[in-house]
Design a protein around this motif. Structure first.
Motif, mmCIF file in Angstrom:
data_model
loop_
_atom_site.group_PDB
_atom_site.id
_atom_site.type_symbol
_atom_site.label_atom_id
_atom_site.label_comp_id
_atom_site.label_asym_id
_atom_site.label_seq_id
_atom_site.Cartn_x
_atom_site.Cartn_y
_atom_site.Cartn_z
ATOM 1 N N LEU A 119 6.207 46.307 126.390
ATOM 2 C CA LEU A 119 5.581 44.987 126.210
ATOM 3 C C LEU A 119 6.644 43.973 125.812
ATOM 4 O O LEU A 119 7.644 44.332 125.177
ATOM 5 C CB LEU A 119 4.503 45.052 125.121
ATOM 6 C CG LEU A 119 3.328 46.012 125.404
ATOM 7 C CD1 LEU A 119 2.454 46.135 124.171
ATOM 8 C CD2 LEU A 119 2.506 45.543 126.598
ATOM 9 N N ASP A 120 6.419 42.732 126.201
ATOM 10 C CA ASP A 120 7.370 41.684 125.842
ATOM 11 C C ASP A 120 6.624 40.368 125.644
ATOM 12 O O ASP A 120 5.830 39.979 126.500
ATOM 13 C CB ASP A 120 8.420 41.533 126.951
ATOM 14 C CG ASP A 120 9.425 40.449 126.623
ATOM 15 O OD1 ASP A 120 10.065 40.544 125.561
ATOM 16 O OD2 ASP A 120 9.536 39.491 127.400
ATOM 17 N N PRO A 121 6.880 39.686 124.535
ATOM 18 C CA PRO A 121 6.164 38.422 124.283
ATOM 19 C C PRO A 121 6.464 37.344 125.317
ATOM 20 O O PRO A 121 5.656 36.431 125.507
ATOM 21 C CB PRO A 121 6.649 37.992 122.901
ATOM 22 C CG PRO A 121 7.822 38.833 122.595
ATOM 23 C CD PRO A 121 7.745 40.058 123.411
ATOM 24 N N LEU A 122 7.605 37.428 125.974
ATOM 25 C CA LEU A 122 7.938 36.420 126.995
ATOM 26 C C LEU A 122 7.553 36.898 128.411
ATOM 27 O O LEU A 122 7.943 36.267 129.398
ATOM 28 C CB LEU A 122 9.428 36.084 126.944
ATOM 29 C CG LEU A 122 9.945 35.504 125.618
ATOM 30 C CD1 LEU A 122 11.425 35.149 125.735
ATOM 31 C CD2 LEU A 122 9.146 34.275 125.215
ATOM 32 N N SER A 123 6.821 37.991 128.472
ATOM 33 C CA SER A 123 6.361 38.549 129.762
ATOM 34 C C SER A 123 7.518 38.733 130.747
ATOM 35 O O SER A 123 7.377 38.442 131.938
ATOM 36 C CB SER A 123 5.291 37.636 130.384
ATOM 37 O OG SER A 123 4.233 37.473 129.475
ATOM 38 N N ALA A 124 8.632 39.212 130.232
ATOM 39 C CA ALA A 124 9.797 39.398 131.095
ATOM 40 C C ALA A 124 9.948 40.858 131.518
ATOM 41 O O ALA A 124 11.054 41.324 131.800
ATOM 42 C CB ALA A 124 11.049 38.921 130.369
ATOM 43 N N VAL A 125 8.822 41.561 131.552
ATOM 44 C CA VAL A 125 8.835 42.968 131.956
ATOM 45 C C VAL A 125 7.458 43.316 132.520
ATOM 46 O O VAL A 125 6.443 42.795 132.040
ATOM 47 C CB VAL A 125 9.211 43.867 130.739
ATOM 48 C CG1 VAL A 125 8.196 43.784 129.625
ATOM 49 C CG2 VAL A 125 9.445 45.300 131.145
ATOM 50 N N PRO A 126 7.401 44.171 133.537
ATOM 51 C CA PRO A 126 6.085 44.588 134.034
ATOM 52 C C PRO A 126 5.350 45.386 132.954
ATOM 53 O O PRO A 126 5.968 46.230 132.295
ATOM 54 C CB PRO A 126 6.405 45.479 135.237
ATOM 55 C CG PRO A 126 7.842 45.279 135.536
ATOM 56 C CD PRO A 126 8.499 44.771 134.300
ATOM 57 N N GLY A 131 8.451 50.019 132.209
ATOM 58 C CA GLY A 131 8.789 48.634 132.550
ATOM 59 C C GLY A 131 9.496 48.471 133.885
ATOM 60 O O GLY A 131 8.970 48.850 134.924
ATOM 61 N N HIS A 132 10.700 47.932 133.826
ATOM 62 C CA HIS A 132 11.453 47.688 135.063
ATOM 63 C C HIS A 132 11.891 48.994 135.733
ATOM 64 O O HIS A 132 12.334 48.970 136.881
ATOM 65 C CB HIS A 132 12.683 46.822 134.759
ATOM 66 C CG HIS A 132 12.341 45.407 134.406
ATOM 67 N ND1 HIS A 132 11.843 44.509 135.326
ATOM 68 C CD2 HIS A 132 12.398 44.740 133.230
ATOM 69 C CE1 HIS A 132 11.631 43.345 134.732
ATOM 70 N NE2 HIS A 132 11.943 43.463 133.457
#
Lengths: 191, 166
Positions: A119-126, A131-132
């Motif tokens: 999870l990422d607060p800036l939504s920079a990961v699926p 994740g990536h």
């Protein structure tokens, strides 16, 4: 005194021979590399660098050859003999394998996928397992067959350049056989 | 091997060079790795990434390089659907940021020594520690400030193609 003249005379002859052989055998590439290294020397802008590099150092080297020519002769002969020998081959790189002692505990696919969501607060990961790296996990998952077990593993591996890496991930157990693995984390231990 | 151009990091409002390549771990873990063109002895990896730390999280925010087919590499070349920012959750390890003046130049990799090294430790892309190591004082007041590469050989794409044809 005569012996000393003879010794120094031989030294001068050796110097001339070594210099001539060096000029005839040095490759263009060696010279380019030497020039490039010299260009990087942070002292090259100093006033003393050129006279030191172009005259003092070669002069001292020549004096050393004349004074200690038996040693210079030995090193030049050694260098020429070594140059003719086939290059030493490096031992092949060890292939990473998961061993039984690296196994930690058994997991189900669902447990792994729940635990490895990124999870990422800036939504920079699926928002997906790993994740990536999810595409790589999906490929690995296709190797899991009916009856296989999924185990977590963790081990320290000595990779290239003697670099120690902590490798953690999941491996497929087929009966007693260790099957394909998926490395989820790779931590370089040494700086 | 020539000294290598470092990855860029925006750290505490400044852009610095770092002597670590976090994208290597992504590729080693099975992430898609495009074929980068090698055009310069100071850049064997073929790309330069720009990184940023926001709220103790490491992000990749830019990627420049050229691919084998001649096209320009961007962030989306590696991370489709993420053109602006990628959370580096795969990265666990220590980033090294050289600071101060150069003490010794080493013409290989990231071997040069600087007055200080700042080490930023990450676990799964999250900053968990920071320490500074003092390496000494540069004797020469004219020596380089901050990490940099002094010189390199740059190959034209044509020369590279000819090398590939051989």
């Amino acid at each position: 005194m005569t012996y000393l003249y003879w010794y120094l005379g031989i030294g001068v002859s050796v110097l001339v021979i070594i210099f001539t052989v060096h000029q005839l055998t040095k490759s263009k590439q060696e010279q380019e590399i030497a020039d490039l290294i010299a260009a990087f020397d942070p002292n090259r802008e100093q006033w003393w660098w050129k006279p030191l590099n172009n005259f003092v150092m070669p002069g001292l080297a020549a004096a050393a050859v004349v004074a200690g020519w038996p040693v210079a002769l030995y090193w030049k002969a050694k260098e020429m003999i070594e140059a003719r020998q086939p290059p030493r081959t490096e031992p092949p790189q060890k292939k990473f394998e998961v061993a039984r002692e690296h196994l930690q505990r058994q997991w189900t696919i669902a447990e792994v996928e729940a635990a490895e969501v990124v999870l990422d607060p800036l939504s920079a990961v699926p928002k997906a397992p790993f994740g990536h790296l999810n595409p790589a996990w999906e490929v690995f998952k296709q190797s899991i067959a009916e009856g296989d077990q999924l185990w977590g593993f963790s081990t320290v591996w000595e990779a290239e350049w003697r670099q120690n890496e902590l490798r953690e991930g999941y491996v497929i157990m087929r009966g007693d056989t260790i099957g394909p693995y998926f490395i989820a984390r790779l931590t370089i231990i040494s700086e | 091997m020539t000294a290598q151009i470092g990855e860029k990091l925006i750290y505490e409002g400044r852009q610095v060079s770092m002597c670590s390549e976090p994208l290597n771990q992504f590729f080693a873990l099975g992430g898609a790795c495009p074929e980068f063109e090698f055009t310069c002895t100071a850049l064997w990896r073929g790309y330069v990434g720009t990184w940023e730390i926001i709220n103790d999280r490491l992000y990749l925010i830019g990627l420049t390089g050229t691919l084998k087919d001649g096209s320009e590499a961007t962030l989306e070349t590696v991370f489709q659907g993420y053109p602006d920012r990628v959370f580096a959750h795969w990265y666990s390890g220590t980033l090294r940021i050289p600071e101060g003046r150069q003490i010794e130049y080493v013409h290989m990799g990231y071997g040069s020594t600087y007055e200080r090294d700042r080490f930023l430790k990450f676990e799964k892309g999250i900053l968990v520690g920071c320490r500074v190591r003092e390496n000494g004082t540069a004797g020469d007041s004219n020596s380089t400030e901050g990490y940099g590469v002094g010189a390199m050989t740059v190959f034209s794409r044509r020369a590279n193609r000819e090398k590939g044809d051989q």
